[in-house]
Design a protein around this motif. Structure first.
Motif, short mmCIF file in Angstrom:
data_model
loop_
_atom_site.label_atom_id
_atom_site.label_comp_id
_atom_site.label_asym_id
_atom_site.label_seq_id
_atom_site.Cartn_x
_atom_site.Cartn_y
_atom_site.Cartn_z
N PHE A 43 56.39 -0.63 62.58
CA PHE A 43 55.70 -1.93 63.67
C PHE A 43 54.54 -1.87 63.91
O PHE A 43 53.11 -0.96 63.10
N THR A 44 53.59 -2.66 64.47
CA THR A 44 52.32 -3.45 64.42
C THR A 44 52.19 -3.78 66.31
O THR A 44 52.28 -4.16 66.89
N ARG A 45 50.69 -3.28 66.94
CA ARG A 45 51.29 -3.33 68.11
C ARG A 45 50.05 -4.41 67.95
O ARG A 45 49.19 -4.57 67.87
N ARG A 46 50.81 -5.65 68.71
CA ARG A 46 49.56 -6.63 68.77
C ARG A 46 49.57 -6.51 70.96
O ARG A 46 50.29 -6.32 71.29
N LYS A 47 47.65 -7.79 70.89
CA LYS A 47 48.11 -7.35 71.99
C LYS A 47 47.38 -9.24 71.98
O LYS A 47 46.73 -10.06 71.18
N TYR A 48 47.65 -10.49 73.17
CA TYR A 48 48.01 -11.48 73.29
C TYR A 48 47.70 -11.90 74.57
O TYR A 48 47.87 -11.13 76.28
N GLU A 84 52.03 -14.15 81.09
CA GLU A 84 51.09 -13.57 81.04
C GLU A 84 49.87 -13.22 79.83
O GLU A 84 50.83 -12.61 78.51
N ASP A 85 49.31 -12.14 80.25
CA ASP A 85 48.67 -10.81 78.36
C ASP A 85 49.66 -9.91 78.32
O ASP A 85 50.60 -10.02 79.34
N THR A 86 49.95 -9.91 77.15
CA THR A 86 51.13 -9.19 77.07
C THR A 86 50.80 -8.72 75.69
O THR A 86 50.43 -8.70 74.87
N GLU A 87 51.38 -7.47 75.18
CA GLU A 87 51.46 -6.62 74.25
C GLU A 87 52.80 -6.22 74.22
O GLU A 87 53.57 -7.22 74.93
N THR A 88 52.33 -6.56 72.48
CA THR A 88 54.01 -6.06 72.43
C THR A 88 53.78 -5.25 70.28
O THR A 88 52.89 -4.92 70.70
N LEU A 89 54.87 -5.23 70.20
CA LEU A 89 55.39 -4.20 68.72
C LEU A 89 55.41 -5.26 67.77
O LEU A 89 56.68 -5.74 68.40
N SER A 90 55.50 -5.22 67.34
CA SER A 90 56.41 -6.16 66.05
C SER A 90 56.51 -5.47 65.03
O SER A 90 55.87 -4.87 64.27
#
Length: 188
Positions: free
Chosen positions: A28-33, A100-106
């Motif tokens: 997985f890779t952490r991402r911020k949007y 909203e501001d979002t953080e994911t693991l992709s």
């Protein structure tokens, strides 16, 4: 911290040892949007599946006349992608943008395939998530086809009580397939 969130989510279905979880997490890779940022746009490739750590995203389809149809509102602990594009490599038909501001693991399609090939537990986990997602989608489609606006709103409010404060009413109305004015009458 975010990996603890993912681990707790996985453990709702399968228990992984520390070593098994470290192996799974490595895919997985952490991402911020930012709010209003597109994660997937129709016509682009959608080579990632995302697990929401923080925030809310909207998956929608826009027809040739410009009308938007919201398919999914995904918040913390939910998965999203454009499933057809993700699994077939074809261009995306959905738009996914941040409410909203979002953080994911992709995870990429390739990495998901590798992870599932190397871990029967994770393969089982993803199969269960896929099945649960399909059942929820079927329930949603049947509600749109058979319930009136008031019933759909009541069901949505009972199922997702915290979302009402986090999502603009225009998006809730679109998700429920009603006008903003109808939603205002239902909200009274």
């Amino acid at each position: 911290m975010e990996l603890d969130f993912l681990r707790a989510h996985i453990h709702q279905i399968v228990c992984l040892t520390d070593e098994e979880f470290e192996h799974a997490a490595s895919f997985f890779t952490r991402r911020k949007y930012k709010k209003h940022q597109y994660i997937i746009q129709a016509g682009d490739t959608a080579s990632q599946e995302h697990f929401v750590l923080k925030g809310i995203v909207k998956s929608s389809y826009t027809d040739h006349e410009g009308k938007e149809y919201i398919l999914q509102l995904a918040m913390e602990e939910w998965w999203f992608s454009d499933p057809n594009a993700f699994n077939t490599g074809t261009p995306a038909t959905l738009n996914v943008d941040c409410i909203e501001d979002t953080e994911t693991l992709s995870i990429s399609f390739e990495n998901k395939e590798k992870l599932c090939a190397s871990s029967r537990k994770m393969e089982y986990f993803f199969r269960k998530k896929y099945t649960t997602g399909n059942m929820a989608l079927q329930k949603r489609v049947l509600a749109l086809l058979s319930n009136n606006a008031g019933e759909r709103y009541k069901q949505w409010r009972n199922q997702y009580p915290t979302l009402q404060k986090r999502i603009p009413k225009t998006l809730i109305a679109s998700y429920l397939g009603v006008t903003r004015e109808t939603l205002s009458r239902l909200s009274l």
